[in-house]
Design an enzyme around this catalytic site. Structure first.
Site, mmCIF file in Angstrom:
data_model
loop_
_atom_site.group_PDB
_atom_site.id
_atom_site.type_symbol
_atom_site.label_atom_id
_atom_site.label_comp_id
_atom_site.label_asym_id
_atom_site.label_seq_id
_atom_site.Cartn_x
_atom_site.Cartn_y
_atom_site.Cartn_z
ATOM 1 N N ASP A 382 0.645 -0.514 0.052
ATOM 2 C CA ASP A 382 0.008 0.144 0.047
ATOM 3 C C ASP A 382 1.075 1.238 0.305
ATOM 4 O O ASP A 382 2.387 0.946 0.604
ATOM 5 C CB ASP A 382 -1.096 -0.592 1.284
ATOM 6 N N GLU A 435 1.343 -0.437 -5.746
ATOM 7 C CA GLU A 435 0.048 0.448 -5.370
ATOM 8 C C GLU A 435 0.900 1.896 -5.287
ATOM 9 O O GLU A 435 1.537 2.249 -4.703
ATOM 10 C CB GLU A 435 -0.683 0.438 -4.147
#
Length: 713
Positions: A382, A435
């Site tokens: 993330d 990401e």
């Protein structure tokens, strides 16, 4: 049973009143202190008077059962472990730190170890000692590692505990264990002695998963949030446990044809509305949904059904909860001390100090832990962009340039490279997915080639452009044609995954369905068309839960998805579309064999902005598997529309998003269509087709053509 380490590797316990750290006593003296009392030599039998039963029992007890102190000197660390830890190269710290039930001198108890280099002293507190801060002081190692440790007899699995830390400034801290395998259910914050023992039954999957995870295989991911995917009908406010979810989730994903499922962070987090992205227990599966073994069962069941498991992993930041990592020993131990590097202004959280060896080892060990103990098949990392740039979400004057005057966070870049090298060295049959939303070069290129080393990268630009284009009224799409074609300019610069993630259906953005313009029929037709475009565009796929059946409302993490919508044919049609597209993607090599290569894609006509029609070929290794895709971005039906084909012969429509089974209008091309020697689109042969309104049609050479995909169940 853990191997017993020589007593000289541990430090002498501190006196309760001492503030300074002391070194261990000589080996002989240390052994003398911990050894059981020796029995006196026995006299000749004839001269020994008979003993009473009580006296005999007392002698047996004294000679066979050691008398252990409240905290015994014991260690699981070797000198080699300490060297690796200090250098940041120990990638299995979870085998050493935390709490481990072991046997010592014939007694079962628990070994505890915690890193707190700036503490005056550290004691263990818990239910077993009435949370008494003075009764169970841990030993500090003499080697400068900052590790406090000790064995406590008769403490076992299920015991709650924390570390009481007296900081160097005199601050009193009560901290949960950074390496705890289980935590109390929030809002409680204590750690729990636990283990990750499990008799796995997924050997077949583990032996063959390299083929499932390879970059030249279909990779279709179902992203989900465990707490809101489904709830009990009888108790809608209660969470389903991991094993209860398995009973519902596994057959559903298998039916839908997804190859993988991605769990939003399941690591322990105190604040449920954070969706798991504010982690406090990095090594603990959230107790909201059950035990570690129940999560293992869920993963095992997915594996047995041929479905891979990706875990969301958050090494970018952590919350400032007083019981967790922040200010752990009274200093900035895990977070960077410089607020310009150590505090995240967007999330009001703290950023790891990627330049500190012990912190790097903590994070990489955490990544390896989930792949090792929980058999995860990949990690989606993330907020990588926030790690790469020193000026991320910061104004002028709020950040400091690196040694070269740039805005790149060199320590974080180095960490990410090391993380990927460690993962692929230990688990080459898994994938790491970034990401990352910027144009940073080489995110999914190998470290040896100058890249960050990820297996894949989210194609955020494609996602935003596609949603913006499809949100535009079809009447005006011809003026925005470049939005839908632009992605093919850079589609092969990285190993891209195409995501429609949870971030696109929250904070007032509405659901995927409600982003679509027009009346009800057009909204559903547009969504079917968008998914058809997604599954035929180069790259792997990711779809957030609820989007696969056209959830009407924005995602609400407090409630279950609106499964009742499947009672309606329009929503059932979206579900059948996604199911068919998943099977199409898995069955057609042209869609995945060369998914990250330029040679896998060819424009037939990408410039017809007036009609808003796109035509392109997808190619595999065998030309007989080539596909021709036609997308009509307007609600106008085109009859007799000529399309140039790669070769002459008969071509069959194998998919049509406008089929009635999908709640379409039923404008289809029946039977094989023979090519004519009419030069079109720069090709010698072409066919005349009917292009459905707001529809996608896919053609394949008639030889050995499979049945239409809507018929596959």
């Amino acid at each position: 049973m853990a191997k017993k380490i020589d007593q000289t590797e541990t430090a002498k316990p501190e006196a309760k009143s001492a503030a300074a750290k002391k070194t261990v006593k000589p080996k002989a003296e240390a052994l003398k202190e911990t050894a059981a009392p020796k029995a006196k030599p026995a006299a000749k039998a004839a001269t020994v008077a008979p003993k009473s039963k009580a006296a005999a029992k007392k002698e047996v007890t004294e000679t066979t059962v050691p008398v252990l102190r409240a905290v015994e000197a014991y260690s699981r660390f070797t000198d080699f472990d300490i060297g690796l830890f200090k250098s940041g190269k120990h990638y299995k710290l979870y085998e050493k730190f935390g709490s481990h039930v072991v046997e010592f001198n014939g007694v079962i108890g628990t070994y505890f170890a915690v890193w707190a280099p700036n503490a005056q002293h550290v004691t263990l507190i818990g239910n077993f000692n009435g949370w008494n801060r003075g009764s169970h002081p841990l030993y500090v190692r003499w080697d400068g590692s900052g590790i406090w440790e000790g064995f406590i007899p008769n403490v076992g699995v299920g015991e709650t505990y924390k570390y009481y830390i007296k900081s160097s400034t005199g601050e009193d801290l009560e901290k949960s264990d950074p390496f705890a395998l289980r935590w109390e259910v929030a809002p409680k914050t204590a750690s729990i002695v636990a283990d990750t023992f499990y008799e796995w039954k997924d050997a077949d999957w583990m032996a063959t998963r390299e083929g499932h995870n390879a970059l030249n295989r279909p990779y279709s991911v179902y992203e989900m949030h465990l707490g809101s995917w489904a709830r009990s009908v009888e108790s809608p406010d209660e969470f389903l446990t991991y094993d209860q979810l398995a009973d519902k989730l596994v057959p559903y994903i298998k039916e839908m044809g997804f190859t993988h499922v991605e769990f939003m962070p399941i690591m322990e987090h105190p604040y449920y509305p954070s969706w798991g992205y504010q982690i406090t227990g990095f090594f603990a599966a959230s107790s909201r949904y059950g035990t570690p073994q129940q999560l293992m069962y869920l993963i095992e069941q997915l594996h047995q059904a041929g479905i891979g498991v990706i875990l969301d992993w958050v090494p970018s930041h952590f919350p400032g909860d007083i019981h967790a990592l922040y200010n752990f020993d009274g200093t900035h131990l895990y977070e960077h001390a410089d607020v310009r590097k150590g505090f995240h202004p967007d999330w009001k959280s703290y950023i790891f100090n990627y330049g500190r060896n012990e912190v790097r080892a903590f994070l990489i060990s955490n990544a390896i832990f989930w792949l090792d103990r929980y058999h995860a098949d990949g990690l989606r990392v993330d907020a990588v962009a926030s790690m790469l740039y020193l000026d991320y979400s910061r104004n002028h004057g709020e950040w400091e340039a690196n040694i070269y005057g740039g805005n790149e966070n060199l320590e974080a870049i180095s960490f990410l490279k090391e993380f990927n090298e460690a993962v692929y060295s230990n688990f080459p049959d898994t994938q790491t997915i970034a990401e990352e939303s910027t144009s940073f070069t080489g995110v999914s290129r190998p470290v040896y080639a100058g890249g960050l080393g990820f297996g894949m990268k989210w194609m955020m630009g494609w996602m935003h452009d596609s949603i913006k284009y499809f949100s535009t009224d079809p009447l005006y799409r011809k003026y925005h044609h470049n939005q839908i074609t632009f992605s093919l300019i850079y589609a092969f610069t990285e190993n891209f995954m195409l995501p429609f993630s949870h971030d696109e259906v929250v904070y007032g953005k509405g659901s995927m369905l409600r982003k679509m313009p027009g009346d009800e029929w057009q909204q559903f037709a547009n969504l079917r068309l968008l998914y058809s475009y997604m599954f035929t565009h180069p790259g792997t796929k990711l779809l957030f839960m609820g989007a696969e059946f056209g959830q009407g409302t924005e995602w609400n993490f407090q409630h279950s998805l609106d499964w009742y919508l499947l009672e309606y044919p329009n929503h059932q049609g979206i579900k059948e579309t996604v199911k068919a597209l998943n099977h199409l993607y898995r069955d057609e090599p042209a869609l995945y064999e060369k998914g990250f290569e330029w040679s896998s894609f060819e424009w037939v006509d990408g410039g017809n902005s007036n009609d808003s029609i796109l035509i392109y070929n997808r190619k595999g290794h065998d030309v007989s598997n080539d596909l021709v895709i036609v997308l009509n971005m307007t609600p106008i039906t085109h009859h007799g529309y000529r399309v140039g084909m790669p070769s002459k012969g008969k071509w069959t429509e194998i998919f049509n998003s406008d089929a009635k089974v999908y709640w379409g209008s039923g404008v289809e091309n029946s039977g094989p269509l023979a090519t004519e020697g009419v030069n079109w689109h720069g090709r010698d042969n072409s066919i005349s087709i009917t292009v459905p309104p707001l529809g996608a049609v896919i053609f394949k050479k008639a030889a050995e053509v499979p049945p239409k995909y809507e018929l596959k169940k």
